[in-house]
Design a protein around this motif. Structure first.
Motif, PDB file in Angstrom:
ATOM      1  N   TRP A  27      -3.814  14.687   2.138  1.00 24.28           N
ATOM      2  CA  TRP A  27      -2.940  13.516   2.038  1.00 24.28           C
ATOM      3  C   TRP A  27      -2.236  13.242   3.368  1.00 24.28           C
ATOM      4  O   TRP A  27      -2.066  12.087   3.754  1.00 24.28           O
ATOM      5  CB  TRP A  27      -1.908  13.715   0.929  1.00 24.28           C
ATOM      6  CG  TRP A  27      -2.452  13.460  -0.436  1.00 24.28           C
ATOM      7  CD1 TRP A  27      -3.684  13.821  -0.914  1.00 24.28           C
ATOM      8  CD2 TRP A  27      -1.798  12.776  -1.498  1.00 24.28           C
ATOM      9  NE1 TRP A  27      -3.829  13.433  -2.219  1.00 24.28           N
ATOM     10  CE2 TRP A  27      -2.683  12.784  -2.616  1.00 24.28           C
ATOM     11  CE3 TRP A  27      -0.559  12.184  -1.649  1.00 24.28           C
ATOM     12  CZ2 TRP A  27      -2.363  12.200  -3.837  1.00 24.28           C
ATOM     13  CZ3 TRP A  27      -0.222  11.607  -2.870  1.00 24.28           C
ATOM     14  CH2 TRP A  27      -1.119  11.618  -3.941  1.00 24.28           C
ATOM     15  N   HIS A  36      -4.881   6.979  -1.165  1.00 25.79           N
ATOM     16  CA  HIS A  36      -4.587   8.023  -0.194  1.00 25.79           C
ATOM     17  C   HIS A  36      -5.835   8.657   0.430  1.00 25.79           C
ATOM     18  O   HIS A  36      -5.722   9.470   1.351  1.00 25.79           O
ATOM     19  CB  HIS A  36      -3.741   9.122  -0.832  1.00 25.79           C
ATOM     20  CG  HIS A  36      -4.349   9.705  -2.070  1.00 25.79           C
ATOM     21  ND1 HIS A  36      -4.033   9.259  -3.333  1.00 25.79           N
ATOM     22  CD2 HIS A  36      -5.269  10.677  -2.246  1.00 25.79           C
ATOM     23  CE1 HIS A  36      -4.728   9.940  -4.226  1.00 25.79           C
ATOM     24  NE2 HIS A  36      -5.484  10.812  -3.594  1.00 25.79           N
ATOM     25  N   HIS A  90       0.855  -1.192   0.000  1.00 21.26           N
ATOM     26  CA  HIS A  90       0.000   0.000   0.000  1.00 21.26           C
ATOM     27  C   HIS A  90       0.889   1.238   0.000  1.00 21.26           C
ATOM     28  O   HIS A  90       1.650   1.468   0.938  1.00 21.26           O
ATOM     29  CB  HIS A  90      -0.896  -0.029   1.241  1.00 21.26           C
ATOM     30  CG  HIS A  90      -1.776   1.171   1.378  1.00 21.26           C
ATOM     31  ND1 HIS A  90      -2.483   1.433   2.527  1.00 21.26           N
ATOM     32  CD2 HIS A  90      -2.077   2.194   0.531  1.00 21.26           C
ATOM     33  CE1 HIS A  90      -3.179   2.547   2.373  1.00 21.26           C
ATOM     34  NE2 HIS A  90      -2.930   3.025   1.166  1.00 21.26           N
ATOM     35  N   ASN A  91       0.797   2.025  -1.054  1.00 24.20           N
ATOM     36  CA  ASN A  91       1.607   3.237  -1.194  1.00 24.20           C
ATOM     37  C   ASN A  91       0.747   4.488  -1.061  1.00 24.20           C
ATOM     38  O   ASN A  91      -0.256   4.633  -1.775  1.00 24.20           O
ATOM     39  CB  ASN A  91       2.271   3.272  -2.570  1.00 24.20           C
ATOM     40  CG  ASN A  91       3.192   2.105  -2.826  1.00 24.20           C
ATOM     41  OD1 ASN A  91       4.396   2.187  -2.621  1.00 24.20           O
ATOM     42  ND2 ASN A  91       2.627   0.999  -3.297  1.00 24.20           N
ATOM     43  N   ILE A  92       1.134   5.370  -0.167  1.00 23.07           N
ATOM     44  CA  ILE A  92       0.644   6.748  -0.208  1.00 23.07           C
ATOM     45  C   ILE A  92       1.861   7.558  -0.651  1.00 23.07           C
ATOM     46  O   ILE A  92       2.733   7.879   0.144  1.00 23.07           O
ATOM     47  CB  ILE A  92       0.101   7.222   1.148  1.00 23.07           C
ATOM     48  CG1 ILE A  92      -1.013   6.289   1.620  1.00 23.07           C
ATOM     49  CG2 ILE A  92      -0.419   8.658   1.027  1.00 23.07           C
ATOM     50  CD1 ILE A  92      -1.615   6.678   2.967  1.00 23.07           C
ATOM     51  N   THR A  93       1.915   7.838  -1.927  1.00 19.61           N
ATOM     52  CA  THR A  93       3.140   8.366  -2.516  1.00 19.61           C
ATOM     53  C   THR A  93       2.824   9.608  -3.337  1.00 19.61           C
ATOM     54  O   THR A  93       1.704  10.131  -3.292  1.00 19.61           O
ATOM     55  CB  THR A  93       3.847   7.288  -3.341  1.00 19.61           C
ATOM     56  OG1 THR A  93       5.150   7.752  -3.714  1.00 19.61           O
ATOM     57  CG2 THR A  93       3.058   6.895  -4.573  1.00 19.61           C
ATOM     58  N   ASN A  94       3.806  10.097  -4.073  1.00 18.37           N
ATOM     59  CA  ASN A  94       3.622  11.389  -4.720  1.00 18.37           C
ATOM     60  C   ASN A  94       3.262  11.257  -6.193  1.00 18.37           C
ATOM     61  O   ASN A  94       3.506  10.232  -6.832  1.00 18.37           O
ATOM     62  CB  ASN A  94       4.858  12.279  -4.508  1.00 18.37           C
ATOM     63  CG  ASN A  94       6.063  11.819  -5.277  1.00 18.37           C
ATOM     64  OD1 ASN A  94       6.157  12.002  -6.486  1.00 18.37           O
ATOM     65  ND2 ASN A  94       7.023  11.215  -4.581  1.00 18.37           N
ATOM     66  N   GLY A 124      -4.512  11.394   5.568  1.00 18.29           N
ATOM     67  CA  GLY A 124      -4.564   9.997   5.149  1.00 18.29           C
ATOM     68  C   GLY A 124      -3.334   9.228   5.600  1.00 18.29           C
ATOM     69  O   GLY A 124      -3.427   8.069   6.032  1.00 18.29           O
ATOM     70  N   MET A 125      -2.165   9.858   5.513  1.00 20.26           N
ATOM     71  CA  MET A 125      -0.935   9.220   5.965  1.00 20.26           C
ATOM     72  C   MET A 125      -0.994   8.888   7.448  1.00 20.26           C
ATOM     73  O   MET A 125      -0.622   7.783   7.878  1.00 20.26           O
ATOM     74  CB  MET A 125       0.264  10.141   5.683  1.00 20.26           C
ATOM     75  CG  MET A 125       0.601  10.310   4.221  1.00 20.26           C
ATOM     76  SD  MET A 125       1.922  11.545   3.978  1.00 20.26           S
ATOM     77  CE  MET A 125       2.054  11.551   2.189  1.00 20.26           C
ATOM     78  N   VAL A 168      -8.080   4.490   3.581  1.00 17.08           N
ATOM     79  CA  VAL A 168      -6.707   4.067   3.865  1.00 17.08           C
ATOM     80  C   VAL A 168      -6.644   3.013   4.973  1.00 17.08           C
ATOM     81  O   VAL A 168      -5.838   2.075   4.902  1.00 17.08           O
ATOM     82  CB  VAL A 168      -5.796   5.268   4.222  1.00 17.08           C
ATOM     83  CG1 VAL A 168      -5.557   6.135   3.006  1.00 17.08           C
ATOM     84  CG2 VAL A 168      -6.349   6.075   5.382  1.00 17.08           C
ATOM     85  N   ILE A 217       4.936   5.205   3.029  1.00 13.22           N
ATOM     86  CA  ILE A 217       4.557   6.618   3.114  1.00 13.22           C
ATOM     87  C   ILE A 217       5.653   7.451   2.475  1.00 13.22           C
ATOM     88  O   ILE A 217       6.810   7.419   2.903  1.00 13.22           O
ATOM     89  CB  ILE A 217       4.361   7.054   4.585  1.00 13.22           C
ATOM     90  CG1 ILE A 217       3.250   6.253   5.254  1.00 13.22           C
ATOM     91  CG2 ILE A 217       4.084   8.555   4.659  1.00 13.22           C
ATOM     92  CD1 ILE A 217       1.865   6.508   4.718  1.00 13.22           C
TER      93      ILE A 217
END
Length: 267
Positions: A72, A46, A20-24, A75-76, A51, A63
């Motif tokens: 965001w 995100h 699971h990626n919360i990325t840019n 969410g993180m 999430v 993260i």
């Protein structure tokens, strides 16, 4: 300590862990393709509404603070709190740490929310995260990985995290233990998202290897050796990006066992 990058890679390809990626925004496509190439399964989610549910079914959480916004960040924090509660590995990539007060404040919030399993960044980011007064150049490092060993150790001891620092030689610190991975090629620094993909790959290894030190070293070796394999075929950044994804897909456990250049020391 004996590291097992070849066994870990084989397990990724057997299990295909969900990362699971919360990325840019900049790196989403490349990161997802890197995870698919190595044998993992990526998801980019995100929204605060989902999430926590996504963390529950994922093998690990990555993260990445590259392109921040308040929604965001919320969410993180929710995702990190959920992952910490159920014992899922958390990988934090402090992109651009030290560049702006807002970025630093967000990192302080995230670290107060949950301790990462692995912190992975370049030397300038690790130095800034540890509170060292260091000049940054956007998201690029102005220091070498070996310059950051003391800062990495301080972070590792403070948060109980493995700290992985990318550079000409990757430095991975776990408490008083340090490993050096000497695989890689300079052209990797000219591809946007390469470091972010390294963090995602660390998430894949952490999802299947309960020892985060072994996971972080295995990820660094796999990234670096894949870069070397790609560089045998192409020498320009545009084609190298594609060749690197191909190398991630074709690298074998046997190649890792033979060609990974890993050194380990107690300090």
């Amino acid at each position: 300590m004996v590291f097992n990058p070849e066994q870990n890679l084989a397990k990724i390809r057997t299990v295909s862990p969900l990362v699971h990626n919360i990325t840019n925004f900049v790196v989403m496509n490349f990161t997802a393709n890197a995870l698919l190439a190595v044998g993992a399964s990526p998801v980019m989610a995100h929204a605060v509404e989902e999430v926590e549910d996504m963390v529950a079914i994922a093998g690990s959480l990555v993260i990445n603070i590259g392109t921040l916004s308040p929604a965001w960040v919320e969410g993180m924090k929710l995702a990190m709190k959920a992952a910490s509660k159920i014992g899922k590995p958390i990988i934090l990539d402090p992109v651009g740490a030290g560049a702006t007060p807002y970025r630093n404040a967000v990192l302080t919030e995230l670290l107060a929310t949950a301790s990462p399993t692995i912190i992975r960044g370049n030397a300038s980011e690790i130095l800034a995260l540890a509170g060292t007064n260091v000049q940054t150049k956007g998201v690029d490092s102005t220091a070498s990985s070996k310059d950051s060993i003391d800062a990495a150790r301080a972070l590792s001891l403070q948060y109980g995290s493995v700290v992985s620092v990318s550079g000409a030689t990757d430095v991975i610190v776990s408490g008083e233990k340090t490993a050096f991975v000497e695989n890689g090629v300079p052209l990797m620094t000219r591809i946007t998202g390469m470091g972010c993909s390294a963090s995602a790959i660390a998430g894949a290894f952490a999802a299947i290897q309960p020892d985060p030190f072994d996971a972080a070293v295995s990820a660094a070796a796999t990234m670096g050796l894949s870069g070397e394999i790609a560089y045998r075929k192409v020498k320009l950044p545009g084609s190298f990006q594609i060749a690197f994804l191909d190398a991630l897909a074709e690298i074998t456990p046997a190649q890792l066992a033979e060609l990974a250049r890993i050194k380990h020391q107690l300090t």
